[in-house]
Design an enzyme around this catalytic site. Sequence first.
Site, PDB file in Angstrom:
ATOM      1  N   LEU A   1       0.845  -1.191   0.000  1.00  0.00           N
ATOM      2  CA  LEU A   1       0.000   0.000   0.000  1.00  0.00           C
ATOM      3  C   LEU A   1       0.887   1.250   0.000  1.00  0.00           C
ATOM      4  O   LEU A   1       1.836   1.343   0.779  1.00  0.00           O
ATOM      5  CB  LEU A   1      -0.917   0.002   1.218  1.00  0.00           C
ATOM      6  CG  LEU A   1      -1.860  -1.201   1.357  1.00  0.00           C
ATOM      7  CD1 LEU A   1      -2.762  -1.035   2.571  1.00  0.00           C
ATOM      8  CD2 LEU A   1      -2.689  -1.402   0.094  1.00  0.00           C
TER       9      LEU A   1
ATOM     10  N   GLY B   1       3.557  -5.289   7.567  1.00  0.00           N
ATOM     11  CA  GLY B   1       2.629  -4.264   8.024  1.00  0.00           C
ATOM     12  C   GLY B   1       1.598  -3.894   6.986  1.00  0.00           C
ATOM     13  O   GLY B   1       0.386  -4.010   7.208  1.00  0.00           O
ATOM     14  N   ASP B   2       2.039  -3.421   5.812  1.00  0.00           N
ATOM     15  CA  ASP B   2       1.122  -3.075   4.729  1.00  0.00           C
ATOM     16  C   ASP B   2       1.483  -3.822   3.458  1.00  0.00           C
ATOM     17  O   ASP B   2       1.206  -3.358   2.363  1.00  0.00           O
ATOM     18  CB  ASP B   2       1.130  -1.564   4.482  1.00  0.00           C
ATOM     19  CG  ASP B   2       2.498  -1.052   4.045  1.00  0.00           C
ATOM     20  OD1 ASP B   2       3.502  -1.716   4.346  1.00  0.00           O
ATOM     21  OD2 ASP B   2       2.565   0.011   3.393  1.00  0.00           O
ATOM     22  N   GLU B   3       2.098  -4.985   3.611  1.00  0.00           N
ATOM     23  CA  GLU B   3       2.519  -5.800   2.483  1.00  0.00           C
ATOM     24  C   GLU B   3       1.675  -7.066   2.394  1.00  0.00           C
ATOM     25  O   GLU B   3       1.463  -7.756   3.397  1.00  0.00           O
ATOM     26  CB  GLU B   3       3.995  -6.174   2.597  1.00  0.00           C
ATOM     27  CG  GLU B   3       4.932  -4.976   2.478  1.00  0.00           C
ATOM     28  CD  GLU B   3       6.388  -5.381   2.588  1.00  0.00           C
ATOM     29  OE1 GLU B   3       7.241  -4.644   2.058  1.00  0.00           O
ATOM     30  OE2 GLU B   3       6.677  -6.428   3.208  1.00  0.00           O
TER      31      GLU B   3
ATOM     32  N   PHE C   1       1.257   4.279   3.285  1.00  0.00           N
ATOM     33  CA  PHE C   1       0.434   3.797   4.397  1.00  0.00           C
ATOM     34  C   PHE C   1       0.842   4.436   5.720  1.00  0.00           C
ATOM     35  O   PHE C   1      -0.012   4.696   6.585  1.00  0.00           O
ATOM     36  CB  PHE C   1       0.533   2.268   4.498  1.00  0.00           C
ATOM     37  CG  PHE C   1      -0.253   1.686   5.638  1.00  0.00           C
ATOM     38  CD1 PHE C   1      -1.628   1.626   5.596  1.00  0.00           C
ATOM     39  CD2 PHE C   1       0.395   1.216   6.779  1.00  0.00           C
ATOM     40  CE1 PHE C   1      -2.366   1.106   6.654  1.00  0.00           C
ATOM     41  CE2 PHE C   1      -0.329   0.697   7.839  1.00  0.00           C
ATOM     42  CZ  PHE C   1      -1.715   0.639   7.778  1.00  0.00           C
TER      43      PHE C   1
END
Length: 300
Positions: free
Chosen positions: A178, A219-221, A181
Amino acid sequence: MSDSPYVLLVEDNPGDARLVRTMFDDAPPGTLPELRWDQTVRAAGLRLGREPGCTAVLLDLGLPDCDGLEALALLRDQTEQVPIIVLSGNDDEEVGLSAVVNGAQDYLVKGSFDAGLLRRALQYAAHRKRVEQKLIQRAMHDHLTGLPTRALLLDRLRMALNATDRSGSRGALLFIDLDHFKQVNDVHGHAAGDAVLLAAAQRMLAGVRASDTVSRVGGDEFIVLLPVVGPDDAAQAVAQKLLQALSMPVAVPGGEVGISASIGVVEFAAGEASAEQLIARADEAMYTAKREGRATVRQA
Protein backbone atom coordinates in the site's frame (compact mmCIF):
# COMPACT_ATOMS: atom_id res chain seq x y z
CA MET A 1 -19.36 -47.29 5.42
CA SER A 2 -20.86 -45.35 8.32
CA ASP A 3 -19.10 -42.17 9.41
CA SER A 4 -19.98 -42.80 13.07
CA PRO A 5 -17.18 -41.99 15.57
CA TYR A 6 -14.55 -44.64 16.12
CA VAL A 7 -11.08 -45.12 17.59
CA LEU A 8 -8.58 -46.84 15.33
CA LEU A 9 -6.18 -49.33 16.89
CA VAL A 10 -3.09 -50.04 14.78
CA GLU A 11 -1.53 -53.10 16.41
CA ASP A 12 -0.06 -56.26 14.88
CA ASN A 13 -0.17 -58.36 18.04
CA PRO A 14 -3.61 -60.06 18.33
CA GLY A 15 -3.17 -60.58 22.08
CA ASP A 16 -2.54 -56.89 22.74
CA ALA A 17 -5.43 -56.01 20.43
CA ARG A 18 -7.77 -58.30 22.40
CA LEU A 19 -6.81 -56.57 25.67
CA VAL A 20 -7.63 -53.15 24.25
CA ARG A 21 -10.90 -54.41 22.78
CA THR A 22 -11.88 -55.83 26.16
CA MET A 23 -11.34 -52.41 27.73
CA PHE A 24 -13.65 -50.88 25.13
CA ASP A 25 -16.27 -53.60 25.56
CA ASP A 26 -16.23 -53.24 29.34
CA ALA A 27 -16.44 -49.43 29.34
CA PRO A 28 -19.70 -47.85 30.60
CA PRO A 29 -22.14 -47.26 27.72
CA GLY A 30 -21.49 -44.02 25.88
CA THR A 31 -18.03 -43.40 27.32
CA LEU A 32 -16.02 -44.77 24.39
CA PRO A 33 -16.80 -44.95 20.67
CA GLU A 34 -16.51 -48.06 18.52
CA LEU A 35 -13.04 -49.65 18.22
CA ARG A 36 -11.72 -50.62 14.78
CA TRP A 37 -8.49 -52.56 14.33
CA ASP A 38 -5.79 -52.75 11.68
CA GLN A 39 -2.46 -54.56 11.81
CA THR A 40 -0.37 -52.41 9.44
CA VAL A 41 0.20 -48.75 8.70
CA ARG A 42 -0.89 -49.33 5.10
CA ALA A 43 -4.23 -50.83 6.17
CA ALA A 44 -4.74 -48.03 8.67
CA GLY A 45 -4.06 -45.42 6.01
CA LEU A 46 -6.56 -47.01 3.65
CA ARG A 47 -9.22 -47.13 6.36
CA LEU A 48 -8.68 -43.51 7.35
CA GLY A 49 -9.07 -42.52 3.72
CA ARG A 50 -12.35 -44.35 3.20
CA GLU A 51 -13.95 -44.24 6.66
CA PRO A 52 -14.48 -40.74 8.12
CA GLY A 53 -15.25 -40.31 11.79
CA CYS A 54 -11.98 -41.36 13.42
CA THR A 55 -11.63 -39.56 16.76
CA ALA A 56 -8.25 -40.99 17.82
CA VAL A 57 -5.54 -43.41 16.76
CA LEU A 58 -3.91 -45.89 19.14
CA LEU A 59 -0.62 -46.68 17.45
CA ASP A 60 1.86 -49.46 18.18
CA LEU A 61 5.37 -48.44 17.14
CA GLY A 62 6.48 -51.98 16.25
CA LEU A 63 4.53 -52.77 13.09
CA PRO A 64 5.55 -55.19 10.33
CA ASP A 65 5.44 -52.70 7.44
CA CYS A 66 6.71 -49.57 9.18
CA ASP A 67 8.70 -49.43 12.39
CA GLY A 68 9.14 -46.80 15.05
CA LEU A 69 8.65 -43.09 14.52
CA GLU A 70 8.27 -43.55 10.76
CA ALA A 71 4.84 -45.08 11.38
CA LEU A 72 3.94 -42.11 13.55
CA ALA A 73 5.07 -39.65 10.88
CA LEU A 74 3.04 -41.35 8.14
CA LEU A 75 -0.21 -41.46 10.13
CA ARG A 76 0.34 -37.99 11.59
CA ASP A 77 0.52 -36.54 8.09
CA GLN A 78 -2.69 -38.34 7.12
CA THR A 79 -4.65 -37.46 10.27
CA GLU A 80 -3.91 -33.80 10.90
CA GLN A 81 -7.09 -33.30 12.94
CA VAL A 82 -6.94 -36.61 14.84
CA PRO A 83 -4.97 -37.16 18.06
CA ILE A 84 -2.52 -40.06 18.16
CA ILE A 85 -1.65 -42.04 21.29
CA VAL A 86 1.41 -44.24 20.96
CA LEU A 87 1.37 -47.70 22.54
CA SER A 88 4.82 -48.87 23.52
CA GLY A 89 6.03 -52.17 24.90
CA ASN A 90 9.10 -50.37 26.17
CA ASP A 91 8.79 -48.65 29.57
CA ASP A 92 11.28 -46.00 28.57
CA GLU A 93 10.45 -42.32 29.00
CA GLU A 94 12.76 -41.45 26.10
CA VAL A 95 10.53 -43.47 23.76
CA GLY A 96 7.43 -41.65 24.95
CA LEU A 97 9.11 -38.26 24.81
CA SER A 98 10.35 -38.90 21.26
CA ALA A 99 6.82 -39.85 20.23
CA VAL A 100 5.33 -36.67 21.69
CA VAL A 101 8.05 -34.49 20.18
CA ASN A 102 7.31 -36.07 16.81
CA GLY A 103 3.59 -35.36 16.87
CA ALA A 104 1.84 -37.81 19.21
CA GLN A 105 -0.44 -36.35 21.88
CA ASP A 106 0.35 -39.01 24.50
CA TYR A 107 1.84 -42.46 25.01
CA LEU A 108 0.86 -45.51 27.06
CA VAL A 109 3.01 -48.46 28.08
CA LYS A 110 1.43 -51.81 27.24
CA GLY A 111 0.37 -53.76 30.30
CA SER A 112 0.45 -50.65 32.47
CA PHE A 113 -2.95 -49.11 31.79
CA ASP A 114 -6.55 -50.10 32.40
CA ALA A 115 -9.83 -48.98 30.86
CA GLY A 116 -10.07 -45.93 33.11
CA LEU A 117 -6.60 -44.72 32.26
CA LEU A 118 -7.25 -45.36 28.58
CA ARG A 119 -10.42 -43.24 28.66
CA ARG A 120 -8.58 -40.39 30.37
CA ALA A 121 -5.72 -40.63 27.87
CA LEU A 122 -8.18 -40.38 24.98
CA GLN A 123 -9.91 -37.37 26.56
CA TYR A 124 -6.65 -35.55 27.32
CA ALA A 125 -5.23 -36.32 23.87
CA ALA A 126 -8.33 -34.88 22.21
CA HIS A 127 -8.01 -31.74 24.33
CA ARG A 128 -4.31 -31.35 23.53
CA LYS A 129 -5.04 -31.76 19.83
CA ARG A 130 -7.71 -29.04 19.93
CA VAL A 131 -5.31 -26.68 21.70
CA GLU A 132 -2.57 -27.53 19.20
CA GLN A 133 -4.87 -26.81 16.25
CA LYS A 134 -5.91 -23.46 17.73
CA LEU A 135 -2.27 -22.46 18.23
CA ILE A 136 -1.44 -23.46 14.67
CA GLN A 137 -4.44 -21.51 13.40
CA ARG A 138 -3.29 -18.41 15.26
CA ALA A 139 0.29 -18.77 14.08
CA MET A 140 -0.75 -19.28 10.45
CA HIS A 141 -3.28 -16.43 10.23
CA ASP A 142 -2.89 -12.70 10.72
CA HIS A 143 -4.64 -11.49 13.88
CA LEU A 144 -6.13 -8.36 12.25
CA THR A 145 -7.24 -9.47 8.80
CA GLY A 146 -7.50 -13.22 9.31
CA LEU A 147 -5.41 -13.74 6.17
CA PRO A 148 -2.74 -16.42 5.95
CA THR A 149 0.69 -15.38 7.19
CA ARG A 150 3.98 -15.77 5.33
CA ALA A 151 4.50 -19.26 6.79
CA LEU A 152 1.20 -20.57 5.40
CA LEU A 153 1.77 -18.77 2.11
CA LEU A 154 5.15 -20.49 1.72
CA ASP A 155 3.54 -23.86 2.33
CA ARG A 156 0.87 -23.20 -0.32
CA LEU A 157 3.43 -21.81 -2.76
CA ARG A 158 5.52 -24.96 -2.45
CA MET A 159 2.40 -27.03 -3.09
CA ALA A 160 1.65 -24.89 -6.15
CA LEU A 161 5.18 -25.47 -7.45
CA ASN A 162 4.73 -29.21 -7.03
CA ALA A 163 1.41 -29.02 -8.86
CA THR A 164 2.93 -27.15 -11.80
CA ASP A 165 5.57 -29.87 -11.99
CA ARG A 166 2.86 -32.51 -12.38
CA SER A 167 0.56 -30.59 -14.72
CA GLY A 168 2.96 -28.41 -16.70
CA SER A 169 0.86 -25.34 -15.86
CA ARG A 170 2.05 -21.91 -14.71
CA GLY A 171 1.26 -19.86 -11.62
CA ALA A 172 1.94 -16.32 -10.44
CA LEU A 173 2.74 -14.23 -7.38
CA LEU A 174 1.55 -10.66 -6.85
CA PHE A 175 3.51 -8.68 -4.24
CA ILE A 176 1.33 -5.76 -3.13
CA ASP A 177 2.38 -2.81 -0.99
CA LEU A 178 0.00 0.00 0.00
CA ASP A 179 1.37 3.40 -0.99
CA HIS A 180 2.02 6.00 1.74
CA PHE A 181 0.43 3.80 4.40
CA LYS A 182 2.59 5.32 7.14
CA GLN A 183 0.92 8.68 6.50
CA VAL A 184 -2.49 7.14 7.19
CA ASN A 185 -1.31 6.07 10.65
CA ASP A 186 0.51 9.34 11.32
CA VAL A 187 -2.32 11.64 10.21
CA HIS A 188 -5.47 9.66 11.01
CA GLY A 189 -4.32 7.27 13.75
CA HIS A 190 -3.91 3.53 14.05
CA ALA A 191 -7.65 2.84 14.04
CA ALA A 192 -7.76 4.34 10.54
CA GLY A 193 -4.72 2.29 9.56
CA ASP A 194 -6.44 -0.89 10.71
CA ALA A 195 -9.57 0.05 8.75
CA VAL A 196 -7.46 0.51 5.61
CA LEU A 197 -5.75 -2.87 6.07
CA LEU A 198 -9.08 -4.62 6.60
CA ALA A 199 -10.63 -2.94 3.57
CA ALA A 200 -7.60 -3.83 1.43
CA ALA A 201 -7.78 -7.47 2.55
CA GLN A 202 -11.49 -7.71 1.79
CA ARG A 203 -11.11 -6.11 -1.64
CA MET A 204 -8.30 -8.46 -2.59
CA LEU A 205 -10.27 -11.50 -1.45
CA ALA A 206 -13.23 -10.32 -3.52
CA GLY A 207 -11.01 -9.92 -6.57
CA VAL A 208 -9.52 -13.42 -6.75
CA ARG A 209 -10.75 -17.01 -7.00
CA ALA A 210 -11.45 -19.27 -4.04
CA SER A 211 -8.45 -21.36 -5.09
CA ASP A 212 -6.11 -18.35 -4.83
CA THR A 213 -4.43 -17.23 -1.61
CA VAL A 214 -4.31 -13.67 -0.28
CA SER A 215 -1.77 -13.34 2.53
CA ARG A 216 -0.52 -10.52 4.73
CA VAL A 217 3.26 -10.79 5.03
CA GLY A 218 4.13 -7.47 6.67
CA GLY A 219 2.63 -4.26 8.02
CA ASP A 220 1.12 -3.08 4.73
CA GLU A 221 2.52 -5.80 2.48
CA PHE A 222 0.41 -8.54 0.92
CA ILE A 223 1.15 -11.42 -1.44
CA VAL A 224 -1.46 -13.00 -3.67
CA LEU A 225 -0.75 -16.52 -4.92
CA LEU A 226 -2.41 -17.58 -8.16
CA PRO A 227 -1.59 -21.32 -8.32
CA VAL A 228 -2.71 -21.51 -11.94
CA VAL A 229 -2.83 -18.72 -14.51
CA GLY A 230 -4.30 -18.98 -17.97
CA PRO A 231 -3.14 -17.35 -21.20
CA ASP A 232 -0.54 -14.58 -21.48
CA ASP A 233 -1.28 -11.49 -19.37
CA ALA A 234 -3.75 -13.35 -17.10
CA ALA A 235 -1.69 -12.46 -14.01
CA GLN A 236 -1.40 -8.87 -15.23
CA ALA A 237 -5.17 -8.72 -15.62
CA VAL A 238 -5.68 -9.84 -12.02
CA ALA A 239 -3.10 -7.30 -10.83
CA GLN A 240 -4.84 -4.47 -12.71
CA LYS A 241 -8.19 -5.55 -11.25
CA LEU A 242 -6.77 -5.44 -7.72
CA LEU A 243 -5.02 -2.13 -8.41
CA GLN A 244 -8.36 -0.59 -9.37
CA ALA A 245 -10.14 -2.05 -6.35
CA LEU A 246 -7.46 -0.72 -4.02
CA SER A 247 -7.71 2.79 -5.49
CA MET A 248 -11.17 3.39 -4.02
CA PRO A 249 -11.37 5.53 -0.85
CA VAL A 250 -11.75 3.78 2.51
CA ALA A 251 -14.12 4.89 5.24
CA VAL A 252 -12.26 5.52 8.50
CA PRO A 253 -13.26 7.03 11.83
CA GLY A 254 -13.97 10.69 11.12
CA GLY A 255 -14.15 10.49 7.33
CA GLU A 256 -12.39 8.63 4.54
CA VAL A 257 -8.90 8.31 3.09
CA GLY A 258 -7.67 7.67 -0.41
CA ILE A 259 -5.29 4.78 -0.95
CA SER A 260 -3.35 3.16 -3.77
CA ALA A 261 -0.97 0.26 -4.18
CA SER A 262 2.17 -0.78 -6.02
CA ILE A 263 2.19 -4.34 -7.36
CA GLY A 264 5.01 -6.58 -8.50
CA VAL A 265 4.17 -9.67 -10.56
CA VAL A 266 6.21 -12.79 -11.21
CA GLU A 267 5.01 -15.87 -13.06
CA PHE A 268 6.47 -19.30 -12.38
CA ALA A 269 6.65 -22.86 -13.61
CA ALA A 270 8.22 -25.92 -12.07
CA GLY A 271 11.98 -25.82 -11.59
CA GLU A 272 12.43 -22.14 -12.39
CA ALA A 273 13.04 -20.95 -8.82
CA SER A 274 12.39 -21.80 -5.18
CA ALA A 275 9.48 -20.35 -3.23
CA GLU A 276 11.77 -17.89 -1.45
CA GLN A 277 13.38 -16.79 -4.72
CA LEU A 278 9.99 -16.16 -6.30
CA ILE A 279 8.92 -13.99 -3.40
CA ALA A 280 12.17 -12.02 -3.63
CA ARG A 281 11.64 -11.46 -7.37
CA ALA A 282 8.05 -10.31 -6.87
CA ASP A 283 9.23 -8.01 -4.07
CA GLU A 284 11.83 -6.44 -6.38
CA ALA A 285 9.21 -5.94 -9.10
CA MET A 286 6.99 -4.19 -6.56
CA TYR A 287 9.83 -1.82 -5.61
CA THR A 288 10.34 -1.10 -9.30
CA ALA A 289 6.67 -0.05 -9.45
CA LYS A 290 7.24 2.25 -6.47
CA ARG A 291 10.33 3.83 -8.01
CA GLU A 292 8.43 4.45 -11.24
CA GLY A 293 5.67 6.44 -9.61
CA ARG A 294 3.58 4.07 -7.45
CA ALA A 295 -0.04 3.03 -8.09
CA THR A 296 1.13 0.79 -10.90
CA VAL A 297 2.03 -2.80 -11.81
CA ARG A 298 5.42 -4.10 -12.89
CA GLN A 299 6.32 -7.64 -13.86
CA ALA A 300 9.65 -9.34 -13.17
